[in-house]
Design a protein around this motif. Structure first.
Motif: not given
Length: 224
Positions: A72-78
């Protein structure tokens, strides 16, 4: 996810992959949902980065209860409060990239196999053909030396060029695929490393931990 790393909402895909229900997921810490494994620790570390105001991204492997082992590719955005510079959470987007990773691995394996074939052909076929030509020329050089001494130097020069070609071919073959590489311990090739480096008047001290066992020939070759 809020600043305490509790899940505030989740889509159907995540609920299905975790083989649970939305009620169980909501307001639970990510450690509770994903367990105290490497992925959870990595996710938590990236959450800290994200809560400092920096968008974060990583790829990892996780064994979902229902979906099984997936890349899995995980992106975290504030996530900021409305009309404020304060961060009150994280928008987390996880994409399943298993098919892409599997395809990439197939390409790498195909390239590896092609390199192996070319390397073996250079070493076993072309080098041997050149060696045969050199042997025939050596016999011819002996005859020329007796009957036509004037041609001896020329024949010896050609013989040397063939020898150089053999060495260049073997070097190229070894670069493409070290033919002596097998499933042995990497320390087996220590003398080979040392001998190669010291040709350039460089003293090499190489220490290899013999407790580390590598059973994959492609990994061994890359390290080599």
């Amino acid at each position: 996810i809020n600043t305490d790393l509790e899940i505030l909402t989740a889509n159907k895909s995540l609920v299905d992959a975790l083989d649970t229900n939305r009620v169980y997921i909501l307001n639970k810490n990510i450690d509770t949902i994903y367990g105290t494994n490497d992925f959870s620790k990595e996710l938590a570390a990236h959450c800290v980065i994200c809560l400092s105001g920096t968008e974060s991204f990583f790829e990892s492997e996780y064994d979902f209860p229902k979906a099984g082992k997936r890349y899995i590719a995980t992106t975290l955005i504030p996530y900021y409060e409305k009309n404020s510079s304060d961060i009150n959470g994280i928008v987390l987007n996880t994409r399943d990239i298993t098919e892409r990773v599997t395809f990439e691995n197939k390409i790498v394996n195909l390239a590896f196999e092609e390199r192996r074939k070319i390397g073996m052909e250079l070493h076993d076929d072309i080098s041997q053909i050149l060696a045969g030509v050199k042997l025939k020329l050596s016999v011819l050089s002996d005859k020329l030396e007796k009957e036509y001494p004037a041609f001896t130097e020329k024949s010896l020069d050609i013989e040397q060029q063939i020898e150089n070609s053999i060495n260049a071919t073997r070097k190229l073959a070894k670069g493409l695929f070290p033919v002596n590489i097998g499933n042995d311990h990497l320390a087996t090739y220590k003398n080979d490393f040392t001998r190669h480096i010291e040709k350039y008047n460089i003293v090499l001290e190489l220490n290899i931990d013999e407790s580390i066992i590598i059973n994959d020939i492609m990994t061994t070759m890359h390290l080599y």
